[in-house]
Scaffold this active site. Structure first.
Site, PDB file in Angstrom:
ATOM      1  N   TYR A   1     -14.347 -11.531   6.599  1.00 19.87           N
ATOM      2  CA  TYR A   1     -12.836 -11.552   6.486  1.00 19.87           C
ATOM      3  C   TYR A   1     -12.221 -11.048   7.882  1.00 19.87           C
ATOM      4  O   TYR A   1     -12.762  -9.926   8.280  1.00 19.87           O
ATOM      5  CB  TYR A   1     -12.467 -11.138   5.361  1.00 19.87           C
ATOM      6  CG  TYR A   1     -10.973 -10.937   5.136  1.00 19.87           C
ATOM      7  CD1 TYR A   1     -10.219 -12.109   4.929  1.00 19.87           C
ATOM      8  CD2 TYR A   1     -10.197  -9.966   5.290  1.00 19.87           C
ATOM      9  CE1 TYR A   1      -9.011 -12.202   4.738  1.00 19.87           C
ATOM     10  CE2 TYR A   1      -8.760  -9.719   5.208  1.00 19.87           C
ATOM     11  CZ  TYR A   1      -8.365 -10.935   4.689  1.00 19.87           C
ATOM     12  OH  TYR A   1      -6.739 -11.057   4.690  1.00 19.87           O
TER      13      TYR A   1
ATOM     14  N   ASP B   1     -18.705  -7.386   0.002  1.00 19.85           N
ATOM     15  CA  ASP B   1     -17.567  -7.911  -0.662  1.00 19.85           C
ATOM     16  C   ASP B   1     -17.758  -9.094  -1.146  1.00 19.85           C
ATOM     17  O   ASP B   1     -18.254 -10.225  -1.057  1.00 19.85           O
ATOM     18  CB  ASP B   1     -16.693  -8.247   0.671  1.00 19.85           C
ATOM     19  CG  ASP B   1     -15.341  -8.690   0.701  1.00 19.85           C
ATOM     20  OD1 ASP B   1     -15.041  -9.377  -0.579  1.00 19.85           O
ATOM     21  OD2 ASP B   1     -14.427  -8.550   1.538  1.00 19.85           O
TER      22      ASP B   1
ATOM     23  N   ARG C   1      -0.528   9.151  -8.119  1.00 17.01           N
ATOM     24  CA  ARG C   1      -1.433   9.000  -6.852  1.00 17.01           C
ATOM     25  C   ARG C   1      -2.966   9.324  -7.270  1.00 17.01           C
ATOM     26  O   ARG C   1      -3.812   8.460  -7.129  1.00 17.01           O
ATOM     27  CB  ARG C   1      -1.125   9.606  -5.693  1.00 17.01           C
ATOM     28  CG  ARG C   1      -2.295   9.368  -4.540  1.00 17.01           C
ATOM     29  CD  ARG C   1      -2.048   9.702  -3.229  1.00 17.01           C
ATOM     30  NE  ARG C   1      -0.735  10.755  -2.917  1.00 17.01           N
ATOM     31  CZ  ARG C   1      -1.315  11.926  -2.960  1.00 17.01           C
ATOM     32  NH1 ARG C   1      -2.394  12.589  -3.164  1.00 17.01           N
ATOM     33  NH2 ARG C   1      -0.208  12.970  -2.950  1.00 17.01           N
TER      34      ARG C   1
ATOM     35  N   LYS D   1      -7.063 -12.419  -4.821  1.00 20.11           N
ATOM     36  CA  LYS D   1      -7.495 -13.596  -4.833  1.00 20.11           C
ATOM     37  C   LYS D   1      -7.853 -14.118  -6.057  1.00 20.11           C
ATOM     38  O   LYS D   1      -6.854 -14.251  -6.879  1.00 20.11           O
ATOM     39  CB  LYS D   1      -8.846 -13.895  -3.895  1.00 20.11           C
ATOM     40  CG  LYS D   1      -8.573 -13.117  -2.466  1.00 20.11           C
ATOM     41  CD  LYS D   1      -7.408 -13.784  -1.559  1.00 20.11           C
ATOM     42  CE  LYS D   1      -6.991 -12.944  -0.419  1.00 20.11           C
ATOM     43  NZ  LYS D   1      -7.949 -12.343   0.411  1.00 20.11           N
TER      44      LYS D   1
HETATM   45  C1  LIG Z   1      -8.358 -11.422   1.526  1.00 18.70           C
HETATM   46  C2  LIG Z   1      -9.534 -10.623   1.595  1.00 18.70           C
HETATM   47  C3  LIG Z   1      -9.447  -9.343   2.035  1.00 18.70           C
HETATM   48  C4  LIG Z   1      -8.416  -8.597   2.289  1.00 18.70           C
HETATM   49  O1  LIG Z   1      -7.758  -8.248   1.139  1.00 18.70           O
HETATM   50  P1  LIG Z   1      -6.220  -8.037   1.139  1.00 18.70           P
HETATM   51  O2  LIG Z   1      -5.938  -7.968  -0.528  1.00 18.70           O
HETATM   52  O3  LIG Z   1      -5.480  -9.185   1.508  1.00 18.70           O
HETATM   53  O4  LIG Z   1      -5.940  -6.660   1.744  1.00 18.70           O
HETATM   54  C5  LIG Z   1     -10.819  -8.792   2.116  1.00 18.70           C
HETATM   55  N1  LIG Z   1     -11.869  -9.672   2.013  1.00 18.70           N
HETATM   56  C6  LIG Z   1     -12.003 -11.024   1.683  1.00 18.70           C
HETATM   57  C7  LIG Z   1     -13.059 -11.697   1.566  1.00 18.70           C
HETATM   58  C8  LIG Z   1     -10.706 -11.500   1.574  1.00 18.70           C
HETATM   59  O5  LIG Z   1     -10.609 -12.827   1.259  1.00 18.70           O
END
Ligand SMILES: *Cc1c(COP(=O)(O)O)cnc(C)c1O
Length: 382
Positions: free
Chosen positions: A100, A172, A48, A197
């Site tokens: 998001y 983000d 961890r 993604k």
């Molecule tokens: C999918 C997404 C998240 C969250 O990510 P996870 O891996 O699904 O927890 C956060 N911000 C954006 C812009 C996203 O597309």
């Protein structure tokens, strides 16, 4: 020597394995490590806290985002949770509108219960960001382009305002990836990713990242990463390193396809409105060109009322109806009932998340096949 992006994607972080010469970072599938005596370890104690496969990936994402410190998490939301844990009761965040859905959910239903509040601001309006700043505000949280209307925020301009007032800027960068946009170079303090993604790129792994350049923030985040425990597993760390190697070639094709499809859509008459920062008609076009190396590959469009949007989702063949984005395969989703269903109907209409809005994550298939599929699906939806 400092390599350029396309070399860093393949050789950044920790390149292969020192011990055996393996060209790939091994999967250290272990929870703990032998200690040679009390207080004597070889730099690893418990997975961890630290794991060599994850550490190689963490160094890699830091190299790509041009920050000194990287952290890998079990999901984008685990990364976001850890970053939000920097704040305490009484603190407030300024947050981009149309972020998001999961980020909104954790702010509104989890962190608000701990006394951390937020104010939604259209961050593409730099003056509005400055006007919202107060003593309680500790950070500005931006997504650019934002989800699902691809609203572009001038990151350097917001960074300047944040710095002037002594606030943190959190970005983000999921929709862009460091291949197209590097917020730290634009003045951001903290960069967040859902690695699920484009970074992973194959719709097979959930993961998240944080990158920072400041030692003090990094130390606090490493402490929180270990304290909260939402770390990425060794095998998933390996998959992310593997995915990132092809990020450059994938993004080039993603963007090339998206530009071709957006232009086709514009001329087709099928869409009443197209949201894509790569079209000159988009209000974010100039800022996007200034701060990123491309428009990305997310297109949102409002289907003309002549067509039944419900039928469209039934009629697509090559393109898949699914949550998520950024994989090699093309995916569409229906923001009003899927990703943004939690937002009340009236507010959705107001901000533009209408029922006819389709969000398209353009994959790397042949663009002509994708256009053909869109065309047949729309034509069959009268
Ligand atoms: C999918 C997404 C998240 C969250 O990510 P996870 O891996 O699904 O927890 C956060 N911000 C954006 C812009 C996203 O597309």
């Amino acid at each position: 020597m400092s390599y350029k992006m396309n070399s860093l994607l393949i050789h950044g972080g920790i390149d292969g394995d020192e011990t055996t010469g393996a060209v790939n970072v091994p999967i250290y599938q272990t929870s703990t490590y032998k200690q040679d005596g009390l207080g004597e370890n070889r730099g690893w104690e418990y997975s961890r806290t630290g794991n060599p496969t994850r550490a190689a990936l963490e160094k890699l994402i830091a190299d790509l985002e041009k920050g000194q410190y990287g952290l890998a998490f079990a999901s984008g939301l685990a990364a976001i949770t850890t970053v939000l844990s920097l704040f305490k009761s009484g603190d407030k965040l300024i947050v981009s509108d149309n972020i998001y859905g999961g980020t909104f959910r954790i702010l509104d239903n989890v962190f608000k219960n701990f006394g951390i509040t937020y104010e939604i601001v259209d961050t593409s309006d730099t003056a509005a960001v400055e006007a919202a700043i107060s003593d309680e505000v500790k950070a500005v949280y931006v997504e650019s382009p934002a989800n699902p209307l691809l609203t572009v925020t001038d990151i350097a301009a917001v960074a300047e305002i944040s710095k002037k007032h002594g606030k943190l800027l959190i970005v983000d960068n999921t929709f862009m990836t460091p291949y197209l946009q590097r917020p730290i170079e634009l003045g951001a303090d903290i960069v967040i990713h859902s690695g699920t993604k484009y970074l992973g790129g194959h719709s097979d792994t959930i993961s998240g990242f944080v990158v920072v350049d400041d030692k003090e923030i990094a130390d606090r985040l490493y402490y929180l990463q270990n304290a909260i425990g939402g770390v990425l597993a060794p095998f998933d760390s390996f998959l992310m390193i593997r995915g990132i190697k092809t990020l450059g070639v994938r993004m080039d094709r993603h963007v090339q396809n998206a530009v071709k499809i957006a232009n086709w859509l514009k001329d087709s008459g099928y869409a009443k409105k197209i949201y894509f920062p790569g079209l000159e008609s988009n209000p974010g076009y100039e800022v996007q060109k200034k701060q990123a190396n491309g428009p990305g590959a997310m297109i949102s469009f409002v289907l003309d009322k002549k067509y039944d949007y419900r039928k469209f989702y039934k009629n697509i063949k090559l393109i898949t109806l699914a949550e998520s984005l950024g994989g090699v395969e093309s995916l569409v989703c229906h923001p009003a009932s899927m990703t943004h269903a939690a937002i009340p109907y009236e507010i959705r209409q107001e901000v533009g998340i209408v029922d006819e809005l389709i969000r398209f994550s353009v994959g790397i298939e042949d663009a002509d096949d994708l256009i053909e599929d869109l065309k047949q699906a729309i034509e069959a939806s009268k």
